[in-house]
Scaffold this motif. Sequence first.
Motif, PDB file in Angstrom:
ATOM      1  N   MET A  30     -14.677  19.430  25.850  1.00  0.00           N
ATOM      2  CA  MET A  30     -13.967  18.509  24.965  1.00  0.00           C
ATOM      3  C   MET A  30     -14.058  19.059  23.544  1.00  0.00           C
ATOM      4  SD  MET A  30     -14.496  14.411  24.370  1.00  0.00           S
ATOM      5  CE  MET A  30     -13.735  13.940  25.901  1.00  0.00           C
ATOM      6  N   SER A  31     -12.949  19.010  22.863  1.00  0.00           N
ATOM      7  CA  SER A  31     -12.914  19.578  21.518  1.00  0.00           C
ATOM      8  C   SER A  31     -13.575  18.657  20.499  1.00  0.00           C
ATOM      9  CB  SER A  31     -11.465  19.811  21.106  1.00  0.00           C
ATOM     10  OG  SER A  31     -10.828  18.579  20.848  1.00  0.00           O
ATOM     11  N   SER A  32     -13.953  19.233  19.377  1.00  0.00           N
ATOM     12  CA  SER A  32     -14.527  18.451  18.285  1.00  0.00           C
ATOM     13  C   SER A  32     -13.560  17.371  17.826  1.00  0.00           C
ATOM     14  CB  SER A  32     -14.876  19.364  17.109  1.00  0.00           C
ATOM     15  OG  SER A  32     -15.882  20.267  17.470  1.00  0.00           O
ATOM     16  N   ALA A  33     -12.265  17.679  17.839  1.00  0.00           N
ATOM     17  CA  ALA A  33     -11.250  16.699  17.405  1.00  0.00           C
ATOM     18  C   ALA A  33     -11.252  15.476  18.320  1.00  0.00           C
ATOM     19  CB  ALA A  33      -9.874  17.344  17.368  1.00  0.00           C
ATOM     20  N   LYS A  34     -11.398  15.690  19.625  1.00  0.00           N
ATOM     21  CA  LYS A  34     -11.423  14.557  20.564  1.00  0.00           C
ATOM     22  C   LYS A  34     -12.681  13.714  20.373  1.00  0.00           C
ATOM     23  CE  LYS A  34      -8.484  16.480  24.165  1.00  0.00           C
ATOM     24  NZ  LYS A  34      -8.417  17.014  25.528  1.00  0.00           N
ATOM     25  N   VAL A  35     -13.805  14.379  20.161  1.00  0.00           N
ATOM     26  CA  VAL A  35     -15.060  13.658  19.923  1.00  0.00           C
ATOM     27  C   VAL A  35     -14.956  12.886  18.609  1.00  0.00           C
ATOM     28  CG1 VAL A  35     -17.536  13.912  19.485  1.00  0.00           C
ATOM     29  CG2 VAL A  35     -16.457  15.228  21.320  1.00  0.00           C
ATOM     30  N   GLN A  36     -14.386  13.504  17.586  1.00  0.00           N
ATOM     31  CA  GLN A  36     -14.208  12.833  16.289  1.00  0.00           C
ATOM     32  C   GLN A  36     -13.325  11.602  16.444  1.00  0.00           C
ATOM     33  OE1 GLN A  36     -15.829  13.932  13.264  1.00  0.00           O
ATOM     34  NE2 GLN A  36     -15.290  11.818  12.845  1.00  0.00           N
ATOM     35  N   LYS A  37     -12.321  11.672  17.321  1.00  0.00           N
ATOM     36  CA  LYS A  37     -11.438  10.519  17.569  1.00  0.00           C
ATOM     37  C   LYS A  37     -12.228   9.363  18.193  1.00  0.00           C
ATOM     38  CE  LYS A  37      -7.069   9.107  19.709  1.00  0.00           C
ATOM     39  NZ  LYS A  37      -7.148   7.854  19.023  1.00  0.00           N
ATOM     40  N   ILE A  38     -13.126   9.670  19.126  1.00  0.00           N
ATOM     41  CA  ILE A  38     -13.983   8.632  19.725  1.00  0.00           C
ATOM     42  C   ILE A  38     -14.815   7.971  18.633  1.00  0.00           C
ATOM     43  CG2 ILE A  38     -15.943   8.225  21.274  1.00  0.00           C
ATOM     44  CD1 ILE A  38     -14.822  10.589  22.998  1.00  0.00           C
ATOM     45  N   ILE A  39     -15.362   8.790  17.745  1.00  0.00           N
ATOM     46  CA  ILE A  39     -16.188   8.274  16.645  1.00  0.00           C
ATOM     47  C   ILE A  39     -15.344   7.382  15.728  1.00  0.00           C
ATOM     48  CG2 ILE A  39     -17.471   8.951  14.573  1.00  0.00           C
ATOM     49  CD1 ILE A  39     -18.208  11.574  16.231  1.00  0.00           C
ATOM     50  N   ASN A  40     -14.156   7.850  15.385  1.00  0.00           N
ATOM     51  CA  ASN A  40     -13.285   7.119  14.460  1.00  0.00           C
ATOM     52  C   ASN A  40     -12.731   5.829  15.070  1.00  0.00           C
ATOM     53  OD1 ASN A  40     -13.695   9.217  12.671  1.00  0.00           O
ATOM     54  ND2 ASN A  40     -11.714  10.179  13.055  1.00  0.00           N
ATOM     55  N   ASP A  41     -12.539   5.819  16.389  1.00  0.00           N
ATOM     56  CA  ASP A  41     -11.906   4.668  17.056  1.00  0.00           C
ATOM     57  C   ASP A  41     -12.877   3.545  17.408  1.00  0.00           C
ATOM     58  OD1 ASP A  41      -9.504   5.980  16.862  1.00  0.00           O
ATOM     59  OD2 ASP A  41      -9.357   6.493  18.993  1.00  0.00           O
ATOM     60  N   ASN A  42     -14.168   3.763  17.192  1.00  0.00           N
ATOM     61  CA  ASN A  42     -15.180   2.765  17.570  1.00  0.00           C
ATOM     62  C   ASN A  42     -16.100   2.490  16.386  1.00  0.00           C
ATOM     63  OD1 ASN A  42     -14.926   2.418  20.696  1.00  0.00           O
ATOM     64  ND2 ASN A  42     -14.725   4.607  20.320  1.00  0.00           N
ATOM     65  N   GLY A  43     -16.409   1.221  16.160  1.00  0.00           N
ATOM     66  CA  GLY A  43     -17.288   0.857  15.048  1.00  0.00           C
ATOM     67  C   GLY A  43     -18.678   1.443  15.185  1.00  0.00           C
ATOM     68  N   VAL A  44     -19.212   1.383  16.405  1.00  0.00           N
ATOM     69  CA  VAL A  44     -20.552   1.918  16.667  1.00  0.00           C
ATOM     70  C   VAL A  44     -20.475   2.728  17.963  1.00  0.00           C
ATOM     71  CG1 VAL A  44     -22.986   1.373  17.090  1.00  0.00           C
ATOM     72  CG2 VAL A  44     -21.627  -0.094  15.579  1.00  0.00           C
ATOM     73  N   VAL A  45     -20.932   3.971  17.893  1.00  0.00           N
ATOM     74  CA  VAL A  45     -20.936   4.854  19.068  1.00  0.00           C
ATOM     75  C   VAL A  45     -22.328   5.453  19.221  1.00  0.00           C
ATOM     76  CG1 VAL A  45     -19.886   6.838  20.219  1.00  0.00           C
ATOM     77  CG2 VAL A  45     -18.535   5.511  18.598  1.00  0.00           C
ATOM     78  N   VAL A  46     -22.827   5.410  20.458  1.00  0.00           N
ATOM     79  CA  VAL A  46     -24.100   6.052  20.780  1.00  0.00           C
ATOM     80  C   VAL A  46     -23.830   7.079  21.877  1.00  0.00           C
ATOM     81  CG1 VAL A  46     -26.444   5.737  21.662  1.00  0.00           C
ATOM     82  CG2 VAL A  46     -25.419   3.970  20.208  1.00  0.00           C
ATOM     83  N   PHE A  47     -24.029   8.340  21.544  1.00  0.00           N
ATOM     84  CA  PHE A  47     -23.980   9.404  22.542  1.00  0.00           C
ATOM     85  C   PHE A  47     -25.396   9.496  23.087  1.00  0.00           C
ATOM     86  CE2 PHE A  47     -20.522  10.228  19.643  1.00  0.00           C
ATOM     87  CZ  PHE A  47     -19.475  10.546  20.488  1.00  0.00           C
ATOM     88  N   SER A  48     -25.533   9.301  24.397  1.00  0.00           N
ATOM     89  CA  SER A  48     -26.828   9.029  25.007  1.00  0.00           C
ATOM     90  C   SER A  48     -26.996   9.822  26.296  1.00  0.00           C
ATOM     91  CB  SER A  48     -26.867   7.512  25.294  1.00  0.00           C
ATOM     92  OG  SER A  48     -27.999   7.146  26.033  1.00  0.00           O
ATOM     93  N   LYS A  49     -28.197   9.772  26.833  1.00  0.00           N
ATOM     94  CA  LYS A  49     -28.466  10.207  28.213  1.00  0.00           C
ATOM     95  C   LYS A  49     -29.250   9.080  28.863  1.00  0.00           C
ATOM     96  CE  LYS A  49     -27.954  15.129  27.665  1.00  0.00           C
ATOM     97  NZ  LYS A  49     -28.536  16.463  27.780  1.00  0.00           N
ATOM     98  N   SER A  50     -28.879   8.748  30.070  1.00  0.00           N
ATOM     99  CA  SER A  50     -29.358   7.523  30.713  1.00  0.00           C
ATOM    100  C   SER A  50     -30.878   7.448  30.880  1.00  0.00           C
ATOM    101  CB  SER A  50     -28.670   7.332  32.066  1.00  0.00           C
ATOM    102  OG  SER A  50     -28.930   8.435  32.907  1.00  0.00           O
ATOM    103  N   LYS A  51     -31.553   8.557  31.057  1.00  0.00           N
ATOM    104  CA  LYS A  51     -33.001   8.519  31.294  1.00  0.00           C
ATOM    105  C   LYS A  51     -33.825   8.837  30.044  1.00  0.00           C
ATOM    106  CE  LYS A  51     -32.786   9.513  36.230  1.00  0.00           C
ATOM    107  NZ  LYS A  51     -31.446   9.056  36.416  1.00  0.00           N
ATOM    108  N   CYS A  52     -33.172   8.990  28.911  1.00  0.00           N
ATOM    109  CA  CYS A  52     -33.852   9.349  27.667  1.00  0.00           C
ATOM    110  C   CYS A  52     -34.514   8.107  27.049  1.00  0.00           C
ATOM    111  CB  CYS A  52     -32.823   9.939  26.703  1.00  0.00           C
ATOM    112  SG  CYS A  52     -33.372  10.031  24.998  1.00  0.00           S
ATOM    113  N   PRO A  53     -35.845   8.127  26.857  1.00  0.00           N
ATOM    114  CA  PRO A  53     -36.520   6.947  26.300  1.00  0.00           C
ATOM    115  C   PRO A  53     -36.081   6.621  24.875  1.00  0.00           C
ATOM    116  CG  PRO A  53     -38.059   8.791  26.510  1.00  0.00           C
ATOM    117  CD  PRO A  53     -36.780   9.217  27.171  1.00  0.00           C
ATOM    118  N   TYR A  54     -35.749   7.637  24.080  1.00  0.00           N
ATOM    119  CA  TYR A  54     -35.300   7.397  22.704  1.00  0.00           C
ATOM    120  C   TYR A  54     -33.914   6.744  22.701  1.00  0.00           C
ATOM    121  CZ  TYR A  54     -39.162  10.547  21.883  1.00  0.00           C
ATOM    122  OH  TYR A  54     -40.411  11.124  21.881  1.00  0.00           O
ATOM    123  N   CYS A  55     -33.071   7.181  23.625  1.00  0.00           N
ATOM    124  CA  CYS A  55     -31.740   6.567  23.774  1.00  0.00           C
ATOM    125  C   CYS A  55     -31.890   5.104  24.182  1.00  0.00           C
ATOM    126  CB  CYS A  55     -30.922   7.308  24.822  1.00  0.00           C
ATOM    127  SG  CYS A  55     -30.589   9.033  24.411  1.00  0.00           S
TER     128      CYS A  55
END
Length: 101
Positions: free
Chosen positions: A1-26
């Motif tokens: 996925m390109s940086s532009a597509k990721v930036q669109k996800i960021i811009n289109d949502n008030g709050v975004v968390v890029f996570s991993k399901s088993k990560c305790p910090y996430c």
Amino acid sequence: MSSAKVQKIINDNGVVVFSKSKCPYCNETKSTLRSLDTEFQILELDQMKDGSDIQDALQEITKQRTVPNIFINGKHIGGNSDLQKLSTSQLKGLLKEAGAM
């Protein structure tokens, strides 16, 4: 996925968390946001076909490869420790600006 597509996800949502399901910090980040009745978009990179591509794009955008990678109102907050450093009033203010509360 390109940086532009990721930036669109960021811009289109008030709050975004890029996570991993088993990560305790996430999980701590998601718990903190849920405790404030926040509406937020979660992308579990370890459960997505293009998760590593998204992580590569995030590194290009933020210089941060680790998760969670948190954005509020299009602004890069950082990781869980950065989120936890914010006072409750600071965090609530950011979330209200983003329309997530």
